[in-house]
Design a protein around this motif. Structure first.
Motif, PDB file in Angstrom:
ATOM      1  N   ASP A 112       3.486  23.067 -26.840  1.00  0.00           N
ATOM      2  CA  ASP A 112       4.053  24.170 -27.589  1.00  0.00           C
ATOM      3  C   ASP A 112       5.331  24.626 -26.917  1.00  0.00           C
ATOM      4  N   ILE A 113       5.814  25.770 -27.340  1.00  0.00           N
ATOM      5  CA  ILE A 113       7.104  26.239 -26.862  1.00  0.00           C
ATOM      6  C   ILE A 113       7.090  26.546 -25.374  1.00  0.00           C
ATOM      7  N   GLU A 114       5.890  26.807 -24.803  1.00  0.00           N
ATOM      8  CA  GLU A 114       5.782  27.116 -23.387  1.00  0.00           C
ATOM      9  C   GLU A 114       6.151  25.923 -22.516  1.00  0.00           C
ATOM     10  N   ASP A 115       6.083  24.742 -23.090  1.00  0.00           N
ATOM     11  CA  ASP A 115       6.382  23.552 -22.296  1.00  0.00           C
ATOM     12  C   ASP A 115       7.852  23.448 -21.935  1.00  0.00           C
ATOM     13  N   PHE A 116       8.699  24.257 -22.565  1.00  0.00           N
ATOM     14  CA  PHE A 116      10.091  24.293 -22.129  1.00  0.00           C
ATOM     15  C   PHE A 116      10.184  24.674 -20.653  1.00  0.00           C
ATOM     16  N   LYS A 117       9.210  25.493 -20.194  1.00  0.00           N
ATOM     17  CA  LYS A 117       9.246  25.960 -18.803  1.00  0.00           C
ATOM     18  C   LYS A 117       8.982  24.843 -17.808  1.00  0.00           C
ATOM     19  N   LEU A 118       8.453  23.717 -18.289  1.00  0.00           N
ATOM     20  CA  LEU A 118       8.143  22.600 -17.388  1.00  0.00           C
ATOM     21  C   LEU A 118       9.368  21.772 -17.024  1.00  0.00           C
ATOM     22  N   VAL A 119      10.456  21.948 -17.751  1.00  0.00           N
ATOM     23  CA  VAL A 119      11.665  21.171 -17.452  1.00  0.00           C
ATOM     24  C   VAL A 119      12.128  21.496 -16.039  1.00  0.00           C
ATOM     25  N   GLY A 120      12.298  20.422 -15.250  1.00  0.00           N
ATOM     26  CA  GLY A 120      12.724  20.574 -13.871  1.00  0.00           C
ATOM     27  C   GLY A 120      11.577  20.518 -12.883  1.00  0.00           C
ATOM     28  N   GLN A 121      10.331  20.682 -13.365  1.00  0.00           N
ATOM     29  CA  GLN A 121       9.198  20.637 -12.454  1.00  0.00           C
ATOM     30  C   GLN A 121       8.791  19.206 -12.151  1.00  0.00           C
ATOM     31  N   LYS A 122       8.059  19.065 -11.049  1.00  0.00           N
ATOM     32  CA  LYS A 122       7.662  17.736 -10.588  1.00  0.00           C
ATOM     33  C   LYS A 122       6.155  17.559 -10.699  1.00  0.00           C
ATOM     34  N   GLY A 123       5.735  16.312 -10.777  1.00  0.00           N
ATOM     35  CA  GLY A 123       4.327  15.986 -10.847  1.00  0.00           C
ATOM     36  C   GLY A 123       4.120  14.517 -10.565  1.00  0.00           C
ATOM     37  N   LYS A 124       3.035  13.930 -11.078  1.00  0.00           N
ATOM     38  CA  LYS A 124       2.797  12.502 -10.886  1.00  0.00           C
ATOM     39  C   LYS A 124       2.141  11.924 -12.137  1.00  0.00           C
ATOM     40  N   THR A 125       2.249  10.639 -12.280  1.00  0.00           N
ATOM     41  CA  THR A 125       1.699   9.963 -13.457  1.00  0.00           C
ATOM     42  C   THR A 125       0.214   9.688 -13.248  1.00  0.00           C
ATOM     43  N   LEU A 126      -0.576  10.005 -14.276  1.00  0.00           N
ATOM     44  CA  LEU A 126      -2.001   9.676 -14.254  1.00  0.00           C
ATOM     45  C   LEU A 126      -2.258   8.306 -14.867  1.00  0.00           C
ATOM     46  N   THR A 127      -1.398   7.910 -15.788  1.00  0.00           N
ATOM     47  CA  THR A 127      -1.453   6.564 -16.379  1.00  0.00           C
ATOM     48  C   THR A 127      -0.039   5.998 -16.348  1.00  0.00           C
ATOM     49  N   ALA A 128       0.054   4.706 -16.588  1.00  0.00           N
ATOM     50  CA  ALA A 128       1.384   4.088 -16.678  1.00  0.00           C
ATOM     51  C   ALA A 128       2.096   4.616 -17.924  1.00  0.00           C
ATOM     52  N   LEU A 129       3.366   4.887 -17.803  1.00  0.00           N
ATOM     53  CA  LEU A 129       4.179   5.324 -18.936  1.00  0.00           C
ATOM     54  C   LEU A 129       4.946   4.115 -19.468  1.00  0.00           C
ATOM     55  N   ARG A 130       4.483   3.584 -20.643  1.00  0.00           N
ATOM     56  CA  ARG A 130       5.100   2.368 -21.183  1.00  0.00           C
ATOM     57  C   ARG A 130       5.428   2.486 -22.673  1.00  0.00           C
ATOM     58  N   PRO A 131       6.246   3.419 -23.094  1.00  0.00           N
ATOM     59  CA  PRO A 131       6.881   4.464 -22.298  1.00  0.00           C
ATOM     60  C   PRO A 131       6.099   5.762 -22.287  1.00  0.00           C
ATOM     61  N   SER A 132       4.967   5.863 -23.088  1.00  0.00           N
ATOM     62  CA  SER A 132       4.226   7.117 -23.115  1.00  0.00           C
ATOM     63  C   SER A 132       2.960   7.016 -22.285  1.00  0.00           C
ATOM     64  N   GLY A 133       2.440   8.148 -21.882  1.00  0.00           N
ATOM     65  CA  GLY A 133       1.224   8.173 -21.086  1.00  0.00           C
ATOM     66  C   GLY A 133       0.883   9.584 -20.653  1.00  0.00           C
ATOM     67  N   LYS A 134       0.117   9.701 -19.558  1.00  0.00           N
ATOM     68  CA  LYS A 134      -0.352  10.986 -19.060  1.00  0.00           C
ATOM     69  C   LYS A 134       0.300  11.316 -17.722  1.00  0.00           C
ATOM     70  N   ILE A 135       0.624  12.585 -17.567  1.00  0.00           N
ATOM     71  CA  ILE A 135       1.144  13.080 -16.286  1.00  0.00           C
ATOM     72  C   ILE A 135       0.373  14.332 -15.908  1.00  0.00           C
TER      73      ILE A 135
END
Length: 467
Positions: A407-430
């Protein structure tokens, strides 16, 4: 002794006279003739082609005396019509056409291929100009040129009659190729027949006068008794089966292109989120429906199925083993396309001597159309998946309870760091701060367990790059 020899010779002569005629005479002297009837009362398409080919095969197996095609059609597929007229021309049993009402376009081509044409009063034949699309627009001249050549060659195949007029010998076409060609090309002018600017269509009376009808009749009985000269006969009618209709539907070029679209799109979306899921089921089902009827007919051979599987494996190797997209992936796509094309052709490995040019054109056009449709479907679904609505449910957020709708709250995630839970080829989980999100790699594919950074939020979707 001489008397005995005379008696023996006399007995042999009498025996040969009595018994030779029934066995060695014309088929018309048989006690009862067998007439095999094939009804084609609809559009010329894959299904009607199957009816004709199966009917001719059955007629040959039962040693029928003649085949009668009961025809009423406004036309249809040129490729199927070409296959049907070829089968008629080279059939060992004579084939006759009974035009019940219409033999237009592809129907005219099929009729002209028959040994004799009979028409009901009020019937018509002609109007064989090639059209395309539902609107019936005239096809480009290269298609008209091929049709002109085909219908002219079909008329010429019946040869000429020899007419002796005094000292002159005249060779007259049984079916005038110029008249046949005028059914396609409106530029042809034939005195007392057709003016330029008009496509030729003949009534039963006109066709009789010009040699494109051998008799005007009302029933099959009249054809058989009056013209074929069989006083006693039985008619065996071709009975289509459920499999004939199913096979006709599955081998329709439009449906084959649709199946290819599903194969391509299914493979693509499955590679985005590896695992046996809905895209895999769709791709496998489409491949089975595509190859099965072709394999049963002997068109698709074992090596073509192997080539298709190798093409899939090469694409998988390119995705999972070799980073990027290069020669291996391109080779896989080429092998898949080649297997799909070859499966539609009656070729012997790489020998195409028995394959007609229209069949090659149709197979290439069908496969390319399906691939283009597949690319279009991929682009469209890619823009819809992850958004609100029915396609939102296809996104990976349904797998984990900790996943949340973007939702719109995800704009706040821009710039934040994390790690991949699945391979992104090109989509997946983080994962970011203990929360799981769907994301798409903004550049290259990213393997599982890598540190990432959210670079943008666009179209209700997070885009990340490897740190």
């Amino acid at each position: 002794m001489k008397n005995y020899l005379c008696y023996i010779v006399f007995f042999v002569c009498i025996s040969s006279t009595l018994f030779a005629q029934p066995n060695g005479g014309s088929l018309k002297n048989k006690t009862q003739a067998t007439i095999y009837e094939i009804n084609i009362q609809s559009e010329i398409n894959t299904t009607s082609r199957i009816y004709l080919l199966n009917g001719l095969k059955e007629a040959d197996a039962m040693q029928a005396d003649a085949v009668l095609i009961h025809l009423n059609t406004y036309g249809g597929s040129l490729v199927d019509a070409d296959s049907m007229r070829t089968a008629i021309l080279y059939n060992p049993i004579p084939v006759y056409a009974f035009i019940d009402n219409n033999a237009a376009s592809a129907g005219a081509l099929i009729s002209i291929a028959c040994k004799k044409i009979f028409m009901r009063t009020g019937a018509s034949i002609g109007a064989a100009t090639v059209v395309e699309g539902a609107g019936g627009e005239q096809a480009p001249d290269k298609y008209q040129s091929y049709m002109r050549s085909m219908i002219r060659a079909t008329a010429e195949s019946h040869g000429r009659d020899t007419i002796v007029n005094g000292r002159d010998t005249i060779y007259k076409w049984i079916r005038d190729p110029n008249i046949a060609e005028a059914m396609v090309d409106n530029r042809i002018y034939i005195p007392n027949v057709i003016d330029s600017g008009r496509t030729l269509t003949l009534t039963s009376q006109e066709a009789l006068r010009l040699g494109f009808c051998d008799g005007i009749v009302d029933t099959e009985h009249e054809i058989i008794t009056k013209y074929l000269k069989y006083d006693e006969y039985s008619i065996v009618e071709y009975k289509s089966t459920f499999y004939d209709n199913l096979k006709g539907f599955l081998t329709n070029p439009a449906f084959q292109a649709f199946l290819i679209m599903l194969i391509i799109a299914g493979i693509y979306f499955e590679l985005q989120s590896p695992g046996i899921g809905f895209p895999t089921i769709v791709a496998i089902s489409a491949a089975v429906l595509y190859f099965t009827p072709l394999y049963i007919d002997g068109l698709a051979q074992n090596w073509e199925l192997v080539v298709f599987i190798i093409g899939i494996l090469l694409i998988l190797i390119e995705i999972f083993v070799i980073p990027g997209f290069g020669l291996t992936g391109i080779s896989g796509i080429v092998l898949i396309a080649a297997s799909l094309i070859f499966a539609l052709l009656d070729n012997d490995l790489f020998s195409f001597r028995e394959v007609e040019v229209p069949d090659i054109s149709r197979s290439i056009l069908t496969v390319l159309s399906g691939m283009l449709l597949g690319v279009a479907l991929i682009l469209w679904l890619s823009s819809r998946i992850g958004q609100k609505g029915m396609f939102r449910k296809i996104a990976l957020t349904t797998d984990l309870e900790s996943s949340e709708s973007v939702d719109i709250e995800d704009f706040k995630l821009v710039g934040q760091k994390g790690k991949t839970l699945t391979a992104l080829r090109p989509s997946g989980k983080i994962m970011i701060q203990g929360e799981v999100y769907d994301a798409i790699s903004n550049r290259n594919f990213i393997e599982e367990g890598n540190e990432i950074k959210v670079v943008k939020f666009e179209n209700m979707q997070l885009y990340v790059e490897k740190e």
